[in-house]
Write a protein that holds these residues in place. Structure first.
Motif, short mmCIF file in Angstrom:
data_model
loop_
_atom_site.label_atom_id
_atom_site.label_comp_id
_atom_site.label_asym_id
_atom_site.label_seq_id
_atom_site.Cartn_x
_atom_site.Cartn_y
_atom_site.Cartn_z
N GLY A 1 29.74 -81.05 78.51
CA GLY A 1 28.60 -80.62 77.70
C GLY A 1 28.08 -79.22 78.02
O GLY A 1 27.13 -78.77 77.40
N ALA A 2 28.69 -78.54 78.99
CA ALA A 2 28.25 -77.19 79.35
C ALA A 2 28.56 -76.22 78.22
O ALA A 2 29.47 -76.44 77.42
CB ALA A 2 28.93 -76.73 80.64
N LEU A 3 27.81 -75.13 78.16
CA LEU A 3 28.03 -74.10 77.15
C LEU A 3 29.44 -73.53 77.28
O LEU A 3 29.81 -73.06 78.36
CB LEU A 3 26.99 -72.99 77.32
N PRO A 4 30.23 -73.57 76.22
CA PRO A 4 31.61 -73.06 76.31
C PRO A 4 31.68 -71.54 76.25
O PRO A 4 30.72 -70.87 75.89
CB PRO A 4 32.27 -73.67 75.07
N ARG A 5 32.83 -71.00 76.65
CA ARG A 5 33.17 -69.57 76.57
C ARG A 5 32.10 -68.68 77.22
O ARG A 5 31.74 -67.64 76.70
CB ARG A 5 33.40 -69.15 75.12
N THR A 6 31.63 -69.10 78.39
CA THR A 6 30.52 -68.40 79.06
C THR A 6 31.00 -67.59 80.25
O THR A 6 31.77 -68.08 81.08
CB THR A 6 29.44 -69.41 79.51
N VAL A 7 30.52 -66.36 80.32
CA VAL A 7 30.75 -65.48 81.47
C VAL A 7 29.39 -65.26 82.13
O VAL A 7 28.41 -64.93 81.46
CB VAL A 7 31.33 -64.11 81.04
#
Length: 121
Positions: A82-88
């Motif tokens: 459930g974590a925010l995808p495509r995150t830097v």
């Protein structure tokens, strides 16, 4: 001058080298501008990215911005459901004048990670 740690995050539009570098460059430029930093002020940068971003190292964007004398490290985020995808994400250690208020920077979809900071941005 005071040693500080600044946080930031952004999202890439897709898992491509171009998208990762574009998002990371935007994040670093904004973080440095808001905090009145030059490359000489930086001590180190730690980048993390979610497991779905593996086409390029985010640190490459820092090198392209001229941070060639700053120690950089890339790591992978924990794969939390459930974590925010495509995150830097980035953690920047820097020296900053005492009178400058630290500004953490969250861009694109990553603003959802720190809604408490939106008013300060």
């Amino acid at each position: 001058m005071r040693l500080r740690a600044l946080r930031g995050a952004t999202t890439a539009t897709e898992n491509s080298a171009e998208a990762i570098l574009e998002a990371t460059e935007e994040l670093l430029r904004e973080l440095m501008e808001r905090n009145r930093l030059t490359p000489e002020d930086l001590v180190s940068c730690i980048f993390t990215s979610t497991p779905d971003l593996d086409a390029e190292f985010p640190a490459v964007a820092a090198r392209r911005l001229g941070l060639d004398r700053v120690p950089l490290l890339c790591a992978q985020e924990i794969d939390v459901p459930g974590a925010l995808p495509r995150t830097v994400r980035v953690l920047v250690h820097c020296y900053q004048p005492v009178e400058v208020q630290p500004q953490h920077v969250y861009l694109r979809e990553a603003v959802a990670l720190r809604r408490d900071l939106q008013a300060a941005q």
